[in-house]
Motif scaffolding. Structure first.
Motif, PDB file in Angstrom:
ATOM      1  N   SER A 159       2.731   8.732   5.295  1.00 36.75           N
ATOM      2  CA  SER A 159       2.952   7.332   4.918  1.00 36.75           C
ATOM      3  C   SER A 159       2.562   6.447   6.095  1.00 36.75           C
ATOM      4  N   ALA A 160       2.608   5.160   5.861  1.00 36.29           N
ATOM      5  CA  ALA A 160       2.345   4.196   6.926  1.00 36.29           C
ATOM      6  C   ALA A 160       3.462   4.271   7.963  1.00 36.29           C
ATOM      7  N   ARG A 192       5.796   1.332  -4.221  1.00 33.41           N
ATOM      8  CA  ARG A 192       6.506   1.634  -2.980  1.00 33.41           C
ATOM      9  C   ARG A 192       7.113   3.032  -3.014  1.00 33.41           C
ATOM     10  N   GLY A 193       7.033   3.715  -1.893  1.00 30.14           N
ATOM     11  CA  GLY A 193       7.561   5.077  -1.816  1.00 30.14           C
ATOM     12  C   GLY A 193       6.659   6.107  -2.478  1.00 30.14           C
ATOM     13  N   GLY A 194       5.400   5.729  -2.752  1.00 33.08           N
ATOM     14  CA  GLY A 194       4.516   6.590  -3.536  1.00 33.08           C
ATOM     15  C   GLY A 194       3.959   7.815  -2.825  1.00 33.08           C
ATOM     16  N   SER A 195       4.143   7.921  -1.520  1.00 33.41           N
ATOM     17  CA  SER A 195       3.556   9.068  -0.809  1.00 33.41           C
ATOM     18  C   SER A 195       4.155  10.412  -1.229  1.00 33.41           C
ATOM     19  N   THR A 207       4.362  -1.132   6.055  1.00 34.63           N
ATOM     20  CA  THR A 207       4.088  -1.637   4.711  1.00 34.63           C
ATOM     21  C   THR A 207       4.853  -2.940   4.455  1.00 34.63           C
ATOM     22  N   PHE A 256       0.012   7.563  -1.090  1.00 37.67           N
ATOM     23  CA  PHE A 256       0.308   6.281  -1.743  1.00 37.67           C
ATOM     24  C   PHE A 256      -0.937   5.566  -2.262  1.00 37.67           C
ATOM     25  N   GLU A 282      -1.661   3.326   5.661  1.00 37.27           N
ATOM     26  CA  GLU A 282      -1.816   4.783   5.679  1.00 37.27           C
ATOM     27  C   GLU A 282      -3.090   5.181   6.404  1.00 37.27           C
TER      28      GLU A 282
HETATM   29  N1  ASP Z   1       3.986   3.193   2.838  1.00 42.10           N
HETATM   30  C1  ASP Z   1       4.371   3.083   1.457  1.00 42.10           C
HETATM   31  C2  ASP Z   1       5.711   2.381   1.358  1.00 42.10           C
HETATM   32  O1  ASP Z   1       6.319   2.066   2.371  1.00 42.10           O
HETATM   33  C3  ASP Z   1       4.391   4.396   0.760  1.00 42.10           C
HETATM   34  C4  ASP Z   1       5.463   5.352   1.212  1.00 42.10           C
HETATM   35  O2  ASP Z   1       6.109   5.159   2.230  1.00 42.10           O
HETATM   36  O3  ASP Z   1       5.663   6.365   0.513  1.00 42.10           O
HETATM   37  O4  ASP Z   1       6.164   2.136   0.273  1.00 42.10           O
END
Ligand code: ASP
Ligand code: MG
Length: 403
Positions: free
Chosen positions: A41-42, A150-153, A47, A136, A74
């Motif tokens: 992820s970033a 969001r949170g897609g990784s 993000t 992501f 990313e």
């Molecule tokens: N960087 C993206 C986010 O903060 C994806 C991730 O963290 O999974 O939502």
């Protein structure tokens, strides 16, 4: 030799020291004779910061340009991690989502993965490279960059593990696994050795932060065995799979969700079709309804109460007000609520679980506003001010303290 997919979240790669730490986990796995594909992820809050920058310049930005911006987070972390691995003397290549074969639907900022073409990945693995993939993100049929929400990784990692038929998918994070409740806020929590997909899906949906719920859905669908573990301490984590060995535990987790609004519509005519009309209207605007309660009709009227995600509360009210011509004071939106839930596959065959939860709340004098149950979960809606003490009380009632 095994193929292992490892995913590292933003906090695991937040600064140079953490990136080097991840590089050493990855290269240790590679040195043990495995093929390794890594999803990152970033870094840290990147993000969020990119979102803030976009809003500062143009709050009405297009979602296409948002994806162009967010995907850059990313891109930074994959290249830095690859450089760290080069420094340790290992063969490595970093790939953006499209280079790694991720095709998605067209919906910018909320795209879904359609396919992963693994050709390039296979070529790189055949060359004995460690492959680092940007989480992501992907590309749609118009060759535009998309992101997965969001949170897609987590979902990127599970999709890779499924398409590469990986032997394991490890999700590294800053806690040691899945706990019976948030260990930072609740006493005597326990780390679970194993948990089923269904239990994890409920926990993820009900507010546990450790895994993105869509990734759990996908893991279940493709039978990808997940392991949630810490990038900071090297100890075994929690395995998520179809059937978990029976630990003597009726309840596996207690969660709190404060992203809730309760909407009550008062004095509706008590005739057939009312609920249908209201909820189909909400559905047509993609407003997801959770708990629903309808009062018994009296004097020709009834009340309907339901919960939605907090940001949809006012939206739901306006929609219903305008569509059905209901006076303002007859629709009440309350955002000072929280949903407390217990989850466990064991409760299906265990009468009295609900009563035990309600008793724990009664003992600390917490009033229950609404109740919802499924085979493996029970949720109650309460005043947000009571939320933390309610979680602690319910946790204490079900999870024995001590080792
Ligand atoms: N960087 C993206 C986010 O903060 C994806 C991730 O963290 O999974 O939502
Ligand atoms: Mg992140």
């Amino acid at each position: 030799m095994s193929l292992i997919v490892q995913k590292f979240g933003g906090s695991s790669v937040a600064d140079a020291k953490r990136v080097m730490n991840v590089a050493s986990i990855v290269t240790d796995t590679y040195s043990a004779g495995n093929d390794v594909v890594v999803v990152v992820s970033a870094q840290g809050d990147t993000t969020d910061e990119l979102v803030a920058k976009a809003t500062e310049i143009n709050p009405k930005h297009s979602r296409r340009e948002m994806d162009m911006l967010l995907s850059a987070g990313e891109q930074i972390s994959i290249s830095l991690l690859a450089m760290a691995i080069e420094k340790l003397g290992f063969p490595v290549v970093s790939l953006l989502g499209w280079q790694a074969g991720f095709s998605t639907t067209s919906t910018h900022t909320a795209a879904r993965i359609k396919t992963v073409n693994t050709e390039r990945l296979r070529t790189e693995l055949d060359k004995k490279n460690i492959v680092i993939v940007a989480g992501f993100q992907g590309i749609n049929k118009y060759d535009n960059i998309t992101t997965l929400g969001r949170g897609g990784s987590d979902t990127s990692a599970v999709a890779l593990a499924a398409s590469l038929k990986a032997d394991r998918c490890q999700i590294y994070t800053d806690v040691e696994g899945v706990y019976t409740a948030d260990p930072r806020k609740v006493e005597n929590t326990k780390k679970l050795n194993e948990i089923t997909y269904d239990e994890m899906l409920e926990l993820a949906t009900l507010g546990a932060q450790v895994l993105n719920n869509r990734s759990v859905e996908m893991a279940k669908k493709y039978n990808v065995k997940l392991e949630v573990l810490s990038s900071l301490t090297r100890v075994p984590g929690t395995i998520v799979k179809e059937v978990a060995t029976v630990e003597k535990m009726l309840v596996r987790g207690v969660t709190k969700d404060t992203d809730v609004a309760r909407v009550s519509i008062l004095a509706l005519p008590d005739i057939p079709g009312i609920a249908f009309k209201i909820f189909s209207k909400l559905a047509s605007k993609d407003i997801n309804v959770d708990i629903i309660l309808q009062s018994v009709g009296r004097d020709g009227t009834k009340d309907i109460t339901f919960t939605v995600q907090k940001s949809h509360g006012e939206l739901a009210k306006q929609l219903i007000k305008e569509t059905f011509d209901i006076p303002d004071e007859k629709i009440i939106v309350d955002t000072n609520v929280a949903k407390i839930s217990i989850v466990g596959a064991g409760m299906e065959s265990h009468p009295g679980t609900a009563a035990k939860m309600f008793e724990a709340l009664y003992e600390i004098n917490v009033n229950i506003q609404m109740i919802a149950t499924s085979e493996i979960k029970i949720s109650v809606l309460i005043d947000v001010q009571d939320a933390d003490k309610a979680v602690s009380a319910v946790h204490a009632a079900f999870i024995p303290s001590g080792k």
